[in-house]
Design an enzyme around this catalytic site. Structure first.
Site, PDB file in Angstrom:
ATOM      1  N   PRO A  16       1.216  -1.193  -0.240  1.00 22.87           N
ATOM      2  CA  PRO A  16       0.022   0.016  -0.193  1.00 22.87           C
ATOM      3  C   PRO A  16       0.912   0.781  -0.030  1.00 22.87           C
ATOM      4  O   PRO A  16       1.738   1.500   0.833  1.00 22.87           O
ATOM      5  CB  PRO A  16      -1.344  -0.070   1.169  1.00 22.87           C
ATOM      6  CG  PRO A  16       0.220  -0.894   1.848  1.00 22.87           C
ATOM      7  CD  PRO A  16       1.006  -1.951   1.106  1.00 22.87           C
ATOM      8  N   ALA A  18       0.474   5.361   0.078  1.00 22.50           N
ATOM      9  CA  ALA A  18      -0.853   6.708  -0.614  1.00 22.50           C
ATOM     10  C   ALA A  18      -0.123   7.290  -1.718  1.00 22.50           C
ATOM     11  O   ALA A  18       0.790   8.332  -2.206  1.00 22.50           O
ATOM     12  CB  ALA A  18      -0.766   7.453   0.498  1.00 22.50           C
ATOM     13  N   GLN A  70      -6.399  -1.397   2.896  1.00 18.81           N
ATOM     14  CA  GLN A  70      -6.022  -0.841   4.012  1.00 18.81           C
ATOM     15  C   GLN A  70      -6.583   0.392   5.031  1.00 18.81           C
ATOM     16  O   GLN A  70      -6.943   1.656   4.746  1.00 18.81           O
ATOM     17  CB  GLN A  70      -4.653  -0.345   3.717  1.00 18.81           C
ATOM     18  CG  GLN A  70      -3.734   0.072   5.505  1.00 18.81           C
ATOM     19  CD  GLN A  70      -2.564   0.040   4.993  1.00 18.81           C
ATOM     20  OE1 GLN A  70      -2.116   1.682   4.694  1.00 18.81           O
ATOM     21  NE2 GLN A  70      -1.051  -0.506   5.534  1.00 18.81           N
ATOM     22  N   CYS A 100       3.150   3.566   8.767  1.00 13.92           N
ATOM     23  CA  CYS A 100       3.308   4.923   8.566  1.00 13.92           C
ATOM     24  C   CYS A 100       4.392   5.773   9.266  1.00 13.92           C
ATOM     25  O   CYS A 100       3.860   5.956  10.592  1.00 13.92           O
ATOM     26  CB  CYS A 100       1.577   5.331   7.741  1.00 13.92           C
ATOM     27  SG  CYS A 100       2.020   7.243   7.102  1.00 13.92           S
ATOM     28  N   ASN A 200       9.205  -6.624   4.030  1.00 12.32           N
ATOM     29  CA  ASN A 200       9.190  -5.751   3.249  1.00 12.32           C
ATOM     30  C   ASN A 200      10.428  -4.663   2.789  1.00 12.32           C
ATOM     31  O   ASN A 200      10.545  -4.376   4.525  1.00 12.32           O
ATOM     32  CB  ASN A 200       7.699  -5.300   3.552  1.00 12.32           C
ATOM     33  CG  ASN A 200       7.275  -3.446   2.925  1.00 12.32           C
ATOM     34  OD1 ASN A 200       6.503  -2.577   3.142  1.00 12.32           O
ATOM     35  ND2 ASN A 200       7.830  -3.603   1.369  1.00 12.32           N
ATOM     36  N   ASP A 202      13.455  -3.204   0.590  1.00 11.99           N
ATOM     37  CA  ASP A 202      14.448  -3.295   0.059  1.00 11.99           C
ATOM     38  C   ASP A 202      14.495  -4.305  -1.511  1.00 11.99           C
ATOM     39  O   ASP A 202      15.346  -4.874  -1.840  1.00 11.99           O
ATOM     40  CB  ASP A 202      16.152  -3.327   0.541  1.00 11.99           C
ATOM     41  CG  ASP A 202      16.197  -2.032   1.459  1.00 11.99           C
ATOM     42  OD1 ASP A 202      15.359  -1.476   1.136  1.00 11.99           O
ATOM     43  OD2 ASP A 202      17.169  -2.189   2.749  1.00 11.99           O
ATOM     44  N   GLY A 224       7.594  -1.980  -2.182  1.00 14.53           N
ATOM     45  CA  GLY A 224       6.303  -0.993  -2.153  1.00 14.53           C
ATOM     46  C   GLY A 224       7.414   0.143  -3.510  1.00 14.53           C
ATOM     47  O   GLY A 224       6.928   0.420  -4.785  1.00 14.53           O
ATOM     48  N   ARG A 225       8.475   1.001  -2.684  1.00 11.84           N
ATOM     49  CA  ARG A 225       9.262   1.967  -3.839  1.00 11.84           C
ATOM     50  C   ARG A 225       9.908   1.467  -5.421  1.00 11.84           C
ATOM     51  O   ARG A 225       9.495   2.233  -6.733  1.00 11.84           O
ATOM     52  CB  ARG A 225      10.071   2.395  -3.606  1.00 11.84           C
ATOM     53  CG  ARG A 225       9.106   3.863  -1.904  1.00 11.84           C
ATOM     54  CD  ARG A 225      10.727   4.259  -1.251  1.00 11.84           C
ATOM     55  NE  ARG A 225      11.582   3.332  -0.550  1.00 11.84           N
ATOM     56  CZ  ARG A 225      12.198   3.132   0.208  1.00 11.84           C
ATOM     57  NH1 ARG A 225      12.451   4.371   0.166  1.00 11.84           N
ATOM     58  NH2 ARG A 225      12.938   2.058   1.461  1.00 11.84           N
TER      59      ARG A 225
END
Length: 323
Positions: A16, A18, A70, A100, A200, A202, A224-225
């Site tokens: 997730p 934002a 979420q 977060c 989660n 790297d 994620g990123r």
């Protein structure tokens, strides 16, 4: 490969994020091989007050399943009520944001601030678990700071309260997204609980995903990123886990086709005016690694209508066309 009663399509999960993992991007990532996805976080308090924008973020369709919605907040009753309201979208799970790190979330005792209140974490999980008939999952961090590293303890409390899975980001709240993720903290959570653990932090390639699974014993990896502008990472992970080799990189034609489909879907859902504003950052991310990327990212920040995008992509194609 299950979380509660949910059968996942693979070991790679879209995290997730934002402003990133919206309806359109989840669809793209699922098509590229993500086995499961989690929506952008939605405020439980906003849902309590019937905020239309928050409900819009939570809307789902059958093209992007399995998927969890979420929510974030710090009041068990409010969180449970929000989860109940979201059942109209038939989510496969409800995910609780306890990780977060941004000040406007953590500063209000939500997100990663909940790591400082383990008992409250359990109360929130228990309240939502009682309120809905889908699995309840939790996303946490390694801890608040280096003086409060308590992911295994928080994970155990959440498990006892009814959580069906735990996702662990291997950084503290104070680290934000800097430094290196501590995979040992993920391993410690895996050793502390019986439910599935999602690692989660790297995971930037198929090789890294395989290494995390091996080093930590976690059941799934969450990206994620590294997925921003790079939905192909899910294909790379699946290929590496299957055959031990990287996936073939997308051609220029394939990259442009995906960008078009993503942004057209975004505009179709939100209208061209709003959709193109939201598209700017996505388009800029897609250009990393291409010739003329800096100038193209500048132009991406000025996109107003779909025709602007088409002209930009034509120029990108000319600059990067393979000889």
């Amino acid at each position: 490969m299950k979380i509660g009663k949910i059968k996942l399509k693979g070991k790679a999960i879209l995290a997730p994020m934002a402003g990133v993992t919206d309806f359109a991007y989840r669809e793209i990532c699922m098509q590229m091989g993500a086995g499961y996805a989690v929506t952008e976080m939605v405020s439980a308090k906003a849902l309590e007050y019937e905020d239309k924008k928050s409900f819009h973020i939570a809307e789902l369709d059958d093209k992007t399943r399995p998927v969890a919605i979420q929510i974030f907040g710090d009041e068990p009753k409010t969180m449970a009520l929000a989860a109940k309201k979201l059942m109209k979208y038939r989510p496969d799970a409800i995910d609780i944001n306890m990780g977060c790190p941004v000040p406007k979330i953590a500063g209000n005792r939500s997100g990663s601030a909940l790591m400082k209140h383990p008992e409250l974490c359990g109360e929130i999980v228990a309240a939502i678990h009682k309120a809905v008939d889908v699995p309840v999952t939790v996303k946490i961090r390694k801890g608040w700071d280096e003086n409060l590293i308590n992911a295994p303890a928080v994970a155990k409390i959440c498990e006892q309260a009814g959580a069906a899975a735990i996702a662990v980001h291997g950084r503290t709240k104070m680290q934000m997204y800097t430094g290196q993720a501590d995979w040992n903290s993920i391993k410690a959570v895996k050793q502390a609980v019986e439910i599935p653990v999602i690692g989660n932090g790297d995971v930037t390639s198929g090789e890294k995903a395989a290494q995390m699974l091996k080093d930590t014993g976690c059941d799934f990896v969450m990206v994620g990123r590294a997925a921003m502008g790079n939905p192909w990472i899910f294909d790379d992970i699946n290929q590496y886990l299957k055959a031990g080799t990287p996936a073939v990189k997308p051609t220029l034609d394939e990259r442009i086709a995906v960008i078009k489909k993503h942004i057209e879907t975004l505009c179709g859902r939100n209208g061209e005016n709003r959709g193109m504003r939201e598209a700017r950052k996505h388009v800029a991310w897609y250009f990393f690694g291409l010739k003329g990327a800096a100038e193209c990212r500048r132009r991406a920040g000025e996109l107003s209508v779909l025709d602007d995008l088409y002209r930009l992509l034509d120029d990108v194609y000319r600059m990067n066309q393979e000889e």
